[in-house]
Design a protein around this motif. Structure first.
Motif, PDB file in Angstrom:
ATOM      1  N   MET B 114       1.857 -13.724 -19.990  1.00 12.80           N
ATOM      2  CA  MET B 114       2.742 -14.269 -18.967  1.00 12.80           C
ATOM      3  C   MET B 114       3.390 -13.202 -18.079  1.00 12.80           C
ATOM      4  O   MET B 114       4.073 -13.544 -17.114  1.00 12.80           O
ATOM      5  CB  MET B 114       3.869 -15.078 -19.637  1.00 12.80           C
ATOM      6  CG  MET B 114       3.396 -16.195 -20.540  1.00 12.80           C
ATOM      7  SD  MET B 114       2.519 -17.502 -19.653  1.00 12.80           S
ATOM      8  CE  MET B 114       3.901 -18.426 -18.957  1.00 12.80           C
ATOM      9  N   ASP B 115       3.216 -11.920 -18.390  1.00 15.08           N
ATOM     10  CA  ASP B 115       3.994 -10.910 -17.663  1.00 15.08           C
ATOM     11  C   ASP B 115       3.511 -10.681 -16.227  1.00 15.08           C
ATOM     12  O   ASP B 115       4.185 -10.005 -15.463  1.00 15.08           O
ATOM     13  CB  ASP B 115       4.020  -9.582 -18.438  1.00 15.08           C
ATOM     14  CG  ASP B 115       2.638  -9.129 -18.877  1.00 15.08           C
ATOM     15  OD1 ASP B 115       2.224  -9.528 -19.972  1.00 15.08           O
ATOM     16  OD2 ASP B 115       1.977  -8.413 -18.097  1.00 15.08           O
ATOM     17  N   HIS B 116       2.378 -11.266 -15.877  1.00 14.39           N
ATOM     18  CA  HIS B 116       1.933 -11.161 -14.483  1.00 14.39           C
ATOM     19  C   HIS B 116       2.585 -12.245 -13.617  1.00 14.39           C
ATOM     20  O   HIS B 116       2.411 -12.274 -12.410  1.00 14.39           O
ATOM     21  CB  HIS B 116       0.409 -11.297 -14.405  1.00 14.39           C
ATOM     22  CG  HIS B 116      -0.100 -12.592 -14.961  1.00 14.39           C
ATOM     23  ND1 HIS B 116      -0.073 -12.891 -16.300  1.00 14.39           N
ATOM     24  CD2 HIS B 116      -0.616 -13.683 -14.346  1.00 14.39           C
ATOM     25  CE1 HIS B 116      -0.570 -14.103 -16.496  1.00 14.39           C
ATOM     26  NE2 HIS B 116      -0.903 -14.606 -15.326  1.00 14.39           N
ATOM     27  N   LYS B 117       3.341 -13.157 -14.259  1.00 14.13           N
ATOM     28  CA  LYS B 117       4.011 -14.218 -13.516  1.00 14.13           C
ATOM     29  C   LYS B 117       5.435 -13.784 -13.161  1.00 14.13           C
ATOM     30  O   LYS B 117       5.963 -12.835 -13.739  1.00 14.13           O
ATOM     31  CB  LYS B 117       4.076 -15.499 -14.356  1.00 14.13           C
ATOM     32  CG  LYS B 117       2.715 -16.069 -14.723  1.00 14.13           C
ATOM     33  CD  LYS B 117       2.889 -17.338 -15.551  1.00 14.13           C
ATOM     34  CE  LYS B 117       1.544 -17.867 -16.038  1.00 14.13           C
ATOM     35  NZ  LYS B 117       0.689 -18.370 -14.949  1.00 14.13           N
ATOM     36  N   SER B 118       6.071 -14.498 -12.265  1.00 13.92           N
ATOM     37  CA  SER B 118       7.490 -14.269 -11.976  1.00 13.92           C
ATOM     38  C   SER B 118       8.327 -15.078 -12.966  1.00 13.92           C
ATOM     39  O   SER B 118       7.809 -16.003 -13.630  1.00 13.92           O
ATOM     40  CB  SER B 118       7.814 -14.710 -10.544  1.00 13.92           C
ATOM     41  OG  SER B 118       7.682 -16.126 -10.456  1.00 13.92           O
ATOM     42  N   ALA B 119       9.611 -14.749 -13.061  1.00 10.01           N
ATOM     43  CA  ALA B 119      10.498 -15.519 -13.952  1.00 10.01           C
ATOM     44  C   ALA B 119      10.516 -16.993 -13.536  1.00 10.01           C
ATOM     45  O   ALA B 119      10.554 -17.888 -14.392  1.00 10.01           O
ATOM     46  CB  ALA B 119      11.904 -14.923 -13.925  1.00 10.01           C
ATOM     47  N   GLU B 120      10.460 -17.248 -12.238  1.00  6.96           N
ATOM     48  CA  GLU B 120      10.460 -18.631 -11.749  1.00  6.96           C
ATOM     49  C   GLU B 120       9.176 -19.354 -12.195  1.00  6.96           C
ATOM     50  O   GLU B 120       9.212 -20.529 -12.575  1.00  6.96           O
ATOM     51  CB  GLU B 120      10.563 -18.664 -10.216  1.00  6.96           C
ATOM     52  CG  GLU B 120      11.895 -18.193  -9.654  1.00  6.96           C
ATOM     53  CD  GLU B 120      12.098 -16.685  -9.749  1.00  6.96           C
ATOM     54  OE1 GLU B 120      11.089 -15.943  -9.816  1.00  6.96           O
ATOM     55  OE2 GLU B 120      13.267 -16.255  -9.806  1.00  6.96           O
ATOM     56  N   GLU B 121       8.071 -18.652 -12.169  1.00 10.69           N
ATOM     57  CA  GLU B 121       6.811 -19.266 -12.612  1.00 10.69           C
ATOM     58  C   GLU B 121       6.825 -19.536 -14.122  1.00 10.69           C
ATOM     59  O   GLU B 121       6.277 -20.530 -14.585  1.00 10.69           O
ATOM     60  CB  GLU B 121       5.623 -18.372 -12.241  1.00 10.69           C
ATOM     61  CG  GLU B 121       5.319 -18.370 -10.755  1.00 10.69           C
ATOM     62  CD  GLU B 121       4.282 -17.325 -10.351  1.00 10.69           C
ATOM     63  OE1 GLU B 121       3.545 -17.590  -9.394  1.00 10.69           O
ATOM     64  OE2 GLU B 121       4.228 -16.246 -10.977  1.00 10.69           O
ATOM     65  N   VAL B 122       7.453 -18.632 -14.881  1.00  5.16           N
ATOM     66  CA  VAL B 122       7.566 -18.859 -16.329  1.00  5.16           C
ATOM     67  C   VAL B 122       8.434 -20.093 -16.588  1.00  5.16           C
ATOM     68  O   VAL B 122       8.109 -20.941 -17.434  1.00  5.16           O
ATOM     69  CB  VAL B 122       8.147 -17.618 -17.042  1.00  5.16           C
ATOM     70  CG1 VAL B 122       8.438 -17.918 -18.513  1.00  5.16           C
ATOM     71  CG2 VAL B 122       7.179 -16.440 -16.936  1.00  5.16           C
ATOM     72  N   GLU B 123       9.523 -20.212 -15.840  1.00  6.48           N
ATOM     73  CA  GLU B 123      10.384 -21.401 -16.005  1.00  6.48           C
ATOM     74  C   GLU B 123       9.650 -22.674 -15.609  1.00  6.48           C
ATOM     75  O   GLU B 123       9.793 -23.711 -16.259  1.00  6.48           O
ATOM     76  CB  GLU B 123      11.672 -21.237 -15.185  1.00  6.48           C
ATOM     77  CG  GLU B 123      12.634 -20.259 -15.843  1.00  6.48           C
ATOM     78  CD  GLU B 123      13.875 -20.006 -15.014  1.00  6.48           C
ATOM     79  OE1 GLU B 123      13.877 -20.327 -13.806  1.00  6.48           O
ATOM     80  OE2 GLU B 123      14.835 -19.458 -15.585  1.00  6.48           O
TER      81      GLU B 123
END
Lengths: 156, 133
Positions: B114-123
């Motif tokens: 998941m670290d290639h995503k933004s925090a918003e995308e993780v949420e």
């Protein structure tokens, strides 16, 4: 490993939370030294010297086990203070078609998911289909304490 | 790129103990436990580690900086995220530069990086999964 009070304690502490046991953390490692650490619900002592963990969607864990047998388990939730143990051993993977000891272990545990549905896990975090894809079996080599005042003290 | 640490990930890691794994360069693994941790900035984590634990994991950390972490307590179930990074022992702390983030919930998404995503995308992923509203 002897059939003594520590073995009995490990049997009591390493089983599903709904049966009075604990969530454990399973550490594996790639052959070139990159560790992996994941929580596991389906963990049990198979016999006095063998610990089993169900493969419910292993990913890197399975890759690591196939290339490197070094594994460790820490007892975590909810009774870490009551059962302050870290267990080390050599891990092997058993699945349909595995021969030898692995076949016996696979035959013993392949229906584990259906027999011990994770009803105590909040619904949105439960595995959607708790069928064993395989069984990681671990030959226990060493047990150390994980309470902070004795951390790492070898007791077996 | 900013490491995608959501408020929920931070809260669950900082709420309880943290279990971590270190290893020799040839793959002999060892587990340590930190009493607590604190995130600093966007991609750093500091573990507070008792002396006995520090001494226990010191040989591995001096040989190989890779470390893997999961939250203790119920965090392993309710915040199913594994962090990986490069660790350095400084005094009574282990300071970690975070590099990787993985899902550990058992299911088809187990092991997703998941670290290639933004925090918003993780949420958004968590909302899609039904973990949060």
């Amino acid at each position: 490993m002897k059939n003594d009070s520590l073995t009995e304690t490990l049997k009591q502490s390493i089983k599903e939370v709904k049966h009075g046991g604990n969530l454990v953390h399973l550490a594996t490692c790639s052959i070139d030294g990159k560790p992996n650490l994941v929580p596991m619900r389906f963990a049990r002592m198979h016999d006095e010297e063998t610990l089993v963990i169900a493969d419910m969607y292993f990913c890197k864990t399975k890759v690591n086990i196939k290339e490197n047998s070094s594994v460790a388990i820490s007892v975590c939730y909810p009774k870490r203070k009551e059962y302050p143990y870290i267990i080390y051993g050599d891990g092997y993977y058993a699945e349909k078609g595995t021969k030898g000891e692995g076949k016996k272990i696979w035959d013993s545990w392949k229906n584990w998911g259906a027999k011990s549905l994770p009803t105590e896990v909040p619904k949105k975090f439960r595995p959607p289909n708790p069928n064993c894809r395989g069984i990681l079996f671990i030959k226990v080599k060493k047990v150390v304490k994980s309470n902070f005042d004795e951390f790492g003290k070898e007791i077996r | 790129m900013t490491f995608p640490l959501t408020t929920r990930i931070k809260e669950w890691y900082e709420k309880d103990e943290v279990h971590f794994a270190v290893a020799t360069k040839d793959g002999k693994v060892k587990i340590g436990i930190a009493q607590s941790c604190k995130f600093v900035g966007n991609d750093k984590l500091i573990l507070s580690v008792p002396e006995n634990v520090r001494n226990y994991v010191l040989p591995e950390l001096q040989e190989n900086p890779w470390i893997a972490l999961t939250p203790g307590g119920q965090g392993g179930v309710l915040a199913p995220y594994q962090l990986k990074g490069l660790a350095e022992l400084q005094g009574d702390e282990i300071r970690i530069n975070l590099k990787e983030l993985y899902i550990t919930k058992p299911g088809p998404e187990a092991g997703m990086r998941m670290d290639h995503k933004s925090a918003e995308e993780v949420e958004q992923f968590e909302r899609d999964m039904g973990w949060i509203r």
